[in-house]
Design an enzyme around this catalytic site. Sequence first.
Site, short mmCIF file in Angstrom:
data_model
loop_
_atom_site.label_atom_id
_atom_site.label_comp_id
_atom_site.label_asym_id
_atom_site.label_seq_id
_atom_site.Cartn_x
_atom_site.Cartn_y
_atom_site.Cartn_z
CG HIS A 89 -1.96 1.07 1.17
ND1 HIS A 89 -1.68 2.38 1.47
CD2 HIS A 89 -3.26 1.03 0.78
CE1 HIS A 89 -2.78 3.10 1.30
NE2 HIS A 89 -3.75 2.32 0.88
CD GLU A 159 -5.38 1.99 -3.00
OE1 GLU A 159 -6.51 2.23 -2.60
OE2 GLU A 159 -4.42 1.84 -2.24
P1 PGA Z 1 -9.33 6.59 0.37
O1 PGA Z 1 -8.18 5.49 0.57
O2 PGA Z 1 -10.55 5.84 -0.11
O3 PGA Z 1 -9.52 7.21 1.73
O4 PGA Z 1 -8.83 7.55 -0.66
C1 PGA Z 1 -7.98 4.45 -0.33
C2 PGA Z 1 -6.75 3.66 0.08
O5 PGA Z 1 -5.73 4.28 0.44
O6 PGA Z 1 -6.76 2.42 0.08
#
Ligand code: PGA
Length: 246
Positions: A89, A159
């Site tokens: 992540h 992401e």
């Molecule tokens: P968010 O986070 O939905 O608060 O933008 C997503 C993530 O970091 O997995």
Amino acid sequence: MLIIANWKAYIESVEKGKKLFAAAKRLSAKHEIVLAPPAPFLGILAHGNRSKVSFIAQDISRTTGGAQTGENTAAAIREAGATYALIGHSERRAMGEDNALVAKKLQHALAQGLTPVLCIGERERDAEGQYLAFLREEIESAFASLSQKERLQVVIAYEPIWAIGKSAAESITATDLTEMVLYIRKVLADLLPGRGASRARVLYGGSVEPENARALAQGSGIDGFLVGRASVEPDSFAALVKAVTV
Ligand code: PGA
């Protein structure tokens, strides 16, 4: 869809976690809901779980068992009741995880029968398109030492860091997401056997909210979402899941 609720460190009480778990059970008829509680609550919620909801570790250690104070190994995570593991992540990468370490964690997860969700994403977009090469490198380095069979089990979560923790208005557009999913499957086509690239599960994360979830889900080619902030209140999470339920 596969919808992962990444509770990050937002949840700091078992009671709150239990409430969210109960809400997730009510939402799990039409979607695969996977919860990512902070490690201290994972075993409490997941151990002996017989519901349709599954659990994912937010991270696993770089090590296997032994004299490793403070580590949560893949084996212990599996024993606690998780079936998935988030790997790489961006908030872990920001704390110093590089591609080599991510690759190692991916191997640990697979060795313990956990399905890894590999997070990739660029910090910013440059006009020259360097970020595309950056994403390719994140995927290739993670897959390099995996067997073909192992590669087929990896879920990709795209992401973009610039879209995380903002608002629906600042998130990616449906058009750009469609392009990115095509690109990721193109990269996967060079790495996976047969029709693996079209079958691979590709998720999107970064300010997915009840307001934009439907538009992002429709026609973009994604298989689900990795949701942070909107997943830690039962009402907003339910609204988000309902928005993508047709
Ligand atoms: P968010 O986070 O939905 O608060 O933008 C997503 C993530 O970091 O997995």
